[in-house]
Design a protein around this motif. Structure first.
Motif, PDB file in Angstrom:
ATOM      1  N   GLY B   2       0.577  -1.085   0.011  1.00  0.00           N
ATOM      2  CA  GLY B   2      -0.003   0.055  -0.040  1.00  0.00           C
ATOM      3  C   GLY B   2       0.861   1.299  -0.009  1.00  0.00           C
ATOM      4  N   LYS B   3       0.163   2.259  -0.448  1.00  0.00           N
ATOM      5  CA  LYS B   3       1.079   3.682  -0.210  1.00  0.00           C
ATOM      6  C   LYS B   3       0.427   4.290   1.267  1.00  0.00           C
ATOM      7  N   VAL B   4       1.549   5.002   1.649  1.00  0.00           N
ATOM      8  CA  VAL B   4       1.572   5.749   2.947  1.00  0.00           C
ATOM      9  C   VAL B   4       1.582   7.089   2.654  1.00  0.00           C
ATOM     10  N   ILE B   5       0.409   7.832   3.271  1.00  0.00           N
ATOM     11  CA  ILE B   5       0.294   9.314   2.920  1.00  0.00           C
ATOM     12  C   ILE B   5       0.245   9.854   4.161  1.00  0.00           C
ATOM     13  N   VAL B   6       1.088  11.074   4.381  1.00  0.00           N
ATOM     14  CA  VAL B   6       1.115  11.786   5.527  1.00  0.00           C
ATOM     15  C   VAL B   6      -0.012  13.355   5.289  1.00  0.00           C
ATOM     16  N   VAL B   7      -0.881  13.468   6.307  1.00  0.00           N
ATOM     17  CA  VAL B   7      -1.646  14.606   6.066  1.00  0.00           C
ATOM     18  C   VAL B   7      -1.099  15.626   6.977  1.00  0.00           C
ATOM     19  N   GLU B 103       7.663   2.241  12.914  1.00  0.00           N
ATOM     20  CA  GLU B 103       8.056   1.706  11.857  1.00  0.00           C
ATOM     21  C   GLU B 103       7.595   0.317  11.632  1.00  0.00           C
ATOM     22  N   ARG B 104       7.313  -0.595  12.677  1.00  0.00           N
ATOM     23  CA  ARG B 104       6.569  -1.817  12.804  1.00  0.00           C
ATOM     24  C   ARG B 104       5.163  -1.765  12.349  1.00  0.00           C
ATOM     25  N   VAL B 105       4.471  -0.869  12.848  1.00  0.00           N
ATOM     26  CA  VAL B 105       3.061  -0.656  12.795  1.00  0.00           C
ATOM     27  C   VAL B 105       2.901  -0.415  11.195  1.00  0.00           C
ATOM     28  N   ILE B 106       3.643   0.653  10.650  1.00  0.00           N
ATOM     29  CA  ILE B 106       3.330   1.108   9.262  1.00  0.00           C
ATOM     30  C   ILE B 106       3.684   0.125   8.308  1.00  0.00           C
ATOM     31  N   THR B 107       4.775  -0.593   8.724  1.00  0.00           N
ATOM     32  CA  THR B 107       5.071  -1.876   7.737  1.00  0.00           C
ATOM     33  C   THR B 107       4.036  -2.701   7.696  1.00  0.00           C
ATOM     34  N   GLU B 108       3.426  -3.266   8.999  1.00  0.00           N
ATOM     35  CA  GLU B 108       2.331  -4.165   8.871  1.00  0.00           C
ATOM     36  C   GLU B 108       1.086  -3.781   8.207  1.00  0.00           C
ATOM     37  N   LEU B 109       0.853  -2.367   8.566  1.00  0.00           N
ATOM     38  CA  LEU B 109      -0.336  -1.822   7.780  1.00  0.00           C
ATOM     39  C   LEU B 109      -0.386  -1.776   6.374  1.00  0.00           C
ATOM     40  N   ARG B 110       1.130  -1.486   5.977  1.00  0.00           N
ATOM     41  CA  ARG B 110       1.234  -1.254   4.244  1.00  0.00           C
ATOM     42  C   ARG B 110       0.850  -2.310   3.693  1.00  0.00           C
ATOM     43  N   ARG B 111       1.150  -3.629   4.420  1.00  0.00           N
ATOM     44  CA  ARG B 111       1.141  -4.940   3.964  1.00  0.00           C
ATOM     45  C   ARG B 111      -0.308  -5.353   3.719  1.00  0.00           C
ATOM     46  N   VAL B 112      -1.337  -4.554   4.483  1.00  0.00           N
ATOM     47  CA  VAL B 112      -2.759  -5.201   4.425  1.00  0.00           C
ATOM     48  C   VAL B 112      -3.625  -4.314   3.716  1.00  0.00           C
ATOM     49  N   PHE B 113      -2.995  -2.776   3.704  1.00  0.00           N
ATOM     50  CA  PHE B 113      -4.144  -1.927   3.164  1.00  0.00           C
ATOM     51  C   PHE B 113      -3.417  -1.287   1.841  1.00  0.00           C
ATOM     52  N   ASP B 114      -4.343  -0.789   0.964  1.00  0.00           N
ATOM     53  CA  ASP B 114      -4.058  -0.131  -0.276  1.00  0.00           C
ATOM     54  C   ASP B 114      -3.671   1.210   0.069  1.00  0.00           C
ATOM     55  N   TRP B 115      -4.168   1.947   1.149  1.00  0.00           N
ATOM     56  CA  TRP B 115      -3.837   3.304   1.484  1.00  0.00           C
ATOM     57  C   TRP B 115      -3.590   3.426   3.016  1.00  0.00           C
ATOM     58  N   VAL B 116      -2.565   3.999   3.497  1.00  0.00           N
ATOM     59  CA  VAL B 116      -2.341   4.349   4.967  1.00  0.00           C
ATOM     60  C   VAL B 116      -2.374   5.687   5.051  1.00  0.00           C
TER      61      VAL B 116
END
Lengths: 242, 271
Positions: B2-7, B103-116
């Motif tokens: 998935g892609k990680v976006i920061v707002v 880092e651990r949480v974002i890596t895990e989320l990126r694996r499951v979701f299209d957009w973080v």
């Protein structure tokens, strides 16, 4: 209340860089001092009158140890003008000030005559004096608020704008191909022939060779225009470029 | 992946949380799996705007400290089944966010979701820098007024220096989202003009959200504006911004202007 200044002359604030010898002692200090004495014995007066900076980066020492070392060095006529890499906890009143941002130079520039003469008694044929090469840097991105570009070696060219709250400090001239909204200080090491050029002037502060000009002191007709600024005597001159 | 976006924005109160929720709901309505992550530890708001405040059991800090599994902390939206929320802690302090844990949480989320989508706290302190650290792209939320624009400029500087992407020498993709735009005040000259903001920040624009009571109403009923009132002007602007984030090229509409004319002007993307 506004204070009225009777003297209209501005105060000159300048940057200067000096070449200092950096001593980086190691533990235990006693052994290191013995080696220093040995060096001093071979090149008498090496430290005499030279600015010396003490580099204590990563040394696990406390304030008392540092104070003792400074006293020991003073007894050898080595006067410390500043301390590099010291934790704030070991520095304090009566100590030389903390220094940071030092840049290394070639050993030769520091140790010119004394040591070379000692190693080979024949004086080295003096190399032809190298002309200082003019340096410059080019920055291809906008300079954002809170960022500083500091380049005492020469000219700075920015391809992009300089935001409000950003600053450019150059030893030489400053060229901005964009809007200058922040601060620009040219000739920061004392170069009265440095100039500032910008495509659109909206600056907060301008300085050349230590002479400052704030936004309110600038002629309003220059705002928003392509401008170059230079120094004539003690005043900053400006003219539109187009 | 998935892609990680920061707002992010630097300044507070410009609409980061509202925009996070609205963009998240807009992307989820395209049937993409979306998680919105609240990084504002200690001052959490995203759960309220998402209408999930009564369903928070575990939060980001619990997951980072190993007290809960990620699946326990994620809250599925009741209206959109591809939309999830990872809430922030209200009781802990932001020092509980560790770089390794994030880092651990974002890596895990990126694996499951299209957009973080990470909702950054205001300011430039550790909370904000941690929220942006792992981002692939940034949405810089800015109001058309000088202090917001200057703070955004500062944040863009940090995005270009303090993020993993920047440290690897890559270029962080940055998008400008202009919020609380008031067409009447812009006409009177009380606000910075769109082109002035673009000229100062020089990053591409992905949307102009008009100042609207619909946004406030949606927040108060606990629903992203793109869910509560999908036909309203701000919702339409957020839907378009979401499509641009997903890579579509659309002309930008300036609220209060006739469609098309300005679109052509703003279609040229700033550098």
């Amino acid at each position: 209340m506004t204070k009225m200044l009777t003297d209209a002359r501005s105060i000159r604030i300048k940057g200067r860089s000096f070449l200092a010898v950096v001593l980086a002692p190691d533990l235990p200090f006693d052994d290191w001092l013995v080696r220093l004495d040995d060096l001093a014995a071979r090149s008498a007066g090496f430290f005499l009158g030279r600015p010396v900076v003490l580099d204590v980066t990563d040394l696990p020492i406390d304030r008392a140890q540092l104070k003792e070392l400074i006293t020991e060095l003073a007894g050898r006529n080595v006067n410390i003008m500043g301390i590099e890499g010291g934790r704030p906890s070991i520095l304090g009143q009566g100590m030389p000030p903390a220094l940071k941002g030092g840049r290394p130079v070639s050993d030769e520039a520091v140790a010119k005559e004394p040591i070379i003469e000692l190693r080979n008694s024949e004086p080295k044929p003096s190399a032809p004096e190298a002309r200082p090469t003019l340096q410059s840097i080019v920055i291809r991105d906008p300079v954002r608020s809170g960022q500083s570009v500091i380049f005492p070696e020469g000219d700075v060219t920015i391809i992009g704008s300089v935001a409000s709250g950003a600053e450019i400090i150059a030893g030489g001239s400053i060229h901005i191909y964009g809007t200058l909204r922040g601060r620009a200080m040219a000739g920061s090491l004392g170069n009265a022939s440095a100039r500032i050029f910008c495509r659109k002037l909206e600056a907060e502060l301008l300085a050349i060779d230590g002479i400052y000009k704030m936004a309110d002191d600038m002629a309003p007709g220059l705002r928003g225009h392509s401008v170059q600024l230079w120094l004539e005597g003690d005043s900053i001159m400006a003219e539109k470029l187009i | 992946m998935g892609k990680v976006i920061v707002v992010t924005s630097g300044k507070g109160g410009v609409g980061k949380t509202t925009s996070t929720a609205a963009l998240g709901a807009a992307l989820a309505q395209r049937n993409e799996r979306v998680v919105v992550v609240d990084f504002d530890v200690g001052l959490r708001n995203l759960d309220l705007v998402m209408g999930a405040e009564r369903r928070v059991v575990y939060d980001l800090v619990n997951v980072i400290q190993g007290e809960a599994k990620l699946s326990q902390a994620l809250i599925r939206d009741k209206r959109l089944e591809t939309l999830f929320l990872l809430p922030a802690s209200q009781t802990r302090d932001k020092d509980n966010l560790t770089p390794e844990g994030v880092e651990r949480v974002i890596t895990e989320l990126r694996r499951v979701f299209d957009w973080v989508i990470c909702d950054s706290p205001a300011g430039i302190e550790s909370g904000a820098t941690l929220a942006m650290r792992h981002a692939d792209m940034a949405v810089v939320v800015t109001n058309p007024e000088v202090s917001s624009v200057r703070d955004s400029d500062r944040i863009i500087g940090l995005l270009d220096s303090k993020t993993l992407k920047a440290e690897r020498g890559e270029r962080m993709e940055k998008h400008l989202l202009l919020t609380r735009y008031d067409a009447n005040r812009a006409e009177r000259g009380d606000m910075l003009k769109v082109e002035d903001v673009l000229e100062i920040l020089s990053i591409p624009l992905i949307g102009i959200i008009p100042e609207s009571m619909d946004v406030l109403r949606a927040s108060n009923i606990g629903s992203p504006v793109t869910l509560a009132d999908a036909r309203s002007a701000p919702a339409m602007a957020y839907f378009e911004a979401a499509r641009r984030l997903a890579g579509e090229v659309l002309p930008i509409t300036v609220p209060g202007e006739k469609r098309g004319i300005f679109g052509k002007i703003f279609a040229r993307r700033a550098a």
